[in-house]
Design a protein around this motif. Sequence first.
Motif, PDB file in Angstrom:
ATOM      1  N   GLN A 102       0.831  -1.220   0.000  1.00 17.83           N
ATOM      2  CA  GLN A 102       0.000   0.000   0.000  1.00 17.83           C
ATOM      3  C   GLN A 102       0.862   1.265   0.000  1.00 17.83           C
ATOM      4  O   GLN A 102       1.707   1.435   0.895  1.00 17.83           O
ATOM      5  CB  GLN A 102      -0.917   0.021   1.226  1.00 17.83           C
ATOM      6  N   PRO A 103       0.664   2.177  -0.963  1.00 20.41           N
ATOM      7  CA  PRO A 103       1.466   3.408  -0.995  1.00 20.41           C
ATOM      8  C   PRO A 103       1.231   4.256   0.259  1.00 20.41           C
ATOM      9  O   PRO A 103       0.101   4.330   0.766  1.00 20.41           O
ATOM     10  CB  PRO A 103       0.947   4.165  -2.229  1.00 20.41           C
ATOM     11  N   PRO A 104       2.287   4.922   0.734  1.00 18.62           N
ATOM     12  CA  PRO A 104       2.129   5.788   1.911  1.00 18.62           C
ATOM     13  C   PRO A 104       1.683   7.202   1.554  1.00 18.62           C
ATOM     14  O   PRO A 104       1.622   8.064   2.426  1.00 18.62           O
ATOM     15  CB  PRO A 104       3.552   5.803   2.496  1.00 18.62           C
ATOM     16  N   VAL A 105       1.399   7.455   0.292  1.00 20.74           N
ATOM     17  CA  VAL A 105       0.907   8.772  -0.139  1.00 20.74           C
ATOM     18  C   VAL A 105      -0.376   8.594  -0.942  1.00 20.74           C
ATOM     19  O   VAL A 105      -0.621   7.528  -1.512  1.00 20.74           O
ATOM     20  CB  VAL A 105       1.933   9.521  -1.031  1.00 20.74           C
ATOM     21  N   ALA A 106      -1.175   9.650  -0.969  1.00 21.42           N
ATOM     22  CA  ALA A 106      -2.369   9.651  -1.811  1.00 21.42           C
ATOM     23  C   ALA A 106      -1.949   9.713  -3.272  1.00 21.42           C
ATOM     24  O   ALA A 106      -0.981  10.377  -3.617  1.00 21.42           O
ATOM     25  CB  ALA A 106      -3.247  10.852  -1.458  1.00 21.42           C
ATOM     26  N   VAL A 107      -2.693   9.021  -4.132  1.00 25.70           N
ATOM     27  CA  VAL A 107      -2.440   9.113  -5.577  1.00 25.70           C
ATOM     28  C   VAL A 107      -3.496   9.976  -6.264  1.00 25.70           C
ATOM     29  O   VAL A 107      -3.549  10.055  -7.473  1.00 25.70           O
ATOM     30  CB  VAL A 107      -2.338   7.722  -6.241  1.00 25.70           C
ATOM     31  N   HIS A 108      -4.346  10.590  -5.445  1.00 25.47           N
ATOM     32  CA  HIS A 108      -5.359  11.527  -5.946  1.00 25.47           C
ATOM     33  C   HIS A 108      -6.443  10.856  -6.765  1.00 25.47           C
ATOM     34  O   HIS A 108      -6.863  11.333  -7.817  1.00 25.47           O
ATOM     35  CB  HIS A 108      -4.687  12.694  -6.687  1.00 25.47           C
ATOM     36  N   HIS A 109      -6.861   9.718  -6.251  1.00 29.38           N
ATOM     37  CA  HIS A 109      -8.060   9.027  -6.717  1.00 29.38           C
ATOM     38  C   HIS A 109      -8.764   8.531  -5.457  1.00 29.38           C
ATOM     39  O   HIS A 109      -8.122   7.945  -4.580  1.00 29.38           O
ATOM     40  CB  HIS A 109      -7.691   7.850  -7.618  1.00 29.38           C
ATOM     41  N   PRO A 110     -10.083   8.747  -5.350  1.00 23.48           N
ATOM     42  CA  PRO A 110     -10.741   8.445  -4.066  1.00 23.48           C
ATOM     43  C   PRO A 110     -10.664   6.981  -3.634  1.00 23.48           C
ATOM     44  O   PRO A 110     -10.625   6.710  -2.433  1.00 23.48           O
ATOM     45  CB  PRO A 110     -12.198   8.875  -4.298  1.00 23.48           C
ATOM     46  N   LEU A 111     -10.622   6.038  -4.576  1.00 27.48           N
ATOM     47  CA  LEU A 111     -10.624   4.629  -4.147  1.00 27.48           C
ATOM     48  C   LEU A 111      -9.302   4.230  -3.476  1.00 27.48           C
ATOM     49  O   LEU A 111      -9.293   3.852  -2.299  1.00 27.48           O
ATOM     50  CB  LEU A 111     -10.977   3.696  -5.312  1.00 27.48           C
ATOM     51  N   PRO A 112      -8.170   4.285  -4.170  1.00 22.69           N
ATOM     52  CA  PRO A 112      -6.924   3.901  -3.481  1.00 22.69           C
ATOM     53  C   PRO A 112      -6.585   4.812  -2.306  1.00 22.69           C
ATOM     54  O   PRO A 112      -5.982   4.351  -1.328  1.00 22.69           O
ATOM     55  CB  PRO A 112      -5.851   3.979  -4.577  1.00 22.69           C
ATOM     56  N   ASP A 113      -6.989   6.068  -2.379  1.00 23.27           N
ATOM     57  CA  ASP A 113      -6.624   6.984  -1.293  1.00 23.27           C
ATOM     58  C   ASP A 113      -7.323   6.632   0.023  1.00 23.27           C
ATOM     59  O   ASP A 113      -6.814   6.946   1.098  1.00 23.27           O
ATOM     60  CB  ASP A 113      -6.929   8.443  -1.688  1.00 23.27           C
ATOM     61  N   ARG A 114      -8.469   5.939  -0.072  1.00 22.45           N
ATOM     62  CA  ARG A 114      -9.156   5.489   1.147  1.00 22.45           C
ATOM     63  C   ARG A 114      -8.453   4.312   1.797  1.00 22.45           C
ATOM     64  O   ARG A 114      -8.666   4.032   2.966  1.00 22.45           O
ATOM     65  CB  ARG A 114     -10.589   5.047   0.802  1.00 22.45           C
TER      66      ARG A 114
END
Length: 245
Positions: free
Chosen positions: A146-158
């Motif tokens: 899991q990335p430790p930063v947001a990728v600016h898409h609501p699904l993975p960012d949750r």
Amino acid sequence: MTLLLAQISDLHLDGTERATRRAVRVMDRLRGLPLDALLVTGDIADHGKEDEYAEAADILAAPFPVLTCPGNHDSRSAYRKVLLGEEPHDGPVNRVHHLPGAAVLMCDTTIPGRDEGLLDDETAAWIEATLAALPADTRALLAFHQPPVAVHHPLPDRIMLQRPERLAGLLGAHPEVAAVLTGHAHTAAASVFAGRLLVVAPAVTWTLRLPWEGDGVADLDQPPGVAYHVLGDDGRLTTHFRVVP
Ligand SMILES: [Fe+2]
Ligand SMILES: [Fe+2]
């Protein structure tokens, strides 16, 4: 020594012909390359079933070392038993692989039964101890799902890595870590985390459709992708992204 690594992620092998075909295609492309290692950053099986890992073991067989870590779709016990050929148990699956002048730490950031990730106490302690034991001047790469930063898409960012400040603190004490490599977001992406290069590998199964690319999360028409990482003598990691049509 300059090292050439490839990274693939999110095969989501589920016994369907589509998933098998895409993974086989990628491995057929990689198998002939002079790789020092291949990293597979999780979601190898889609349902964490033993037969999915049996297929993964066949497909991922290669003449170079294949280093894996689990993702949220994986099951630690079946993964250990079938993919690694070890006694099954449910503790985090952390493995280090040593290369000339470098070490690749394949870390388990999964939380059984959950989609988001976490660097738990056991894995954080393992990373600390493993880095501390490396000879001086060894370069290190940290890979997990899991990335430790947001990728600016609501699904993975949750469902990204929770409490990323813990990882940031760890990296602050370890300048030998050249980069952080993840999967999970199904998009080839680059960012910076705690002053380090952060690369999200493209997925083998499907590609995340970004909010400005139209409706629907999963773009099934994009070909599978690969990241090639070149780790230079100067400790710098350079990444090239390719698709496998
Ligand atoms: Fe995935
Ligand atoms: Fe995932």
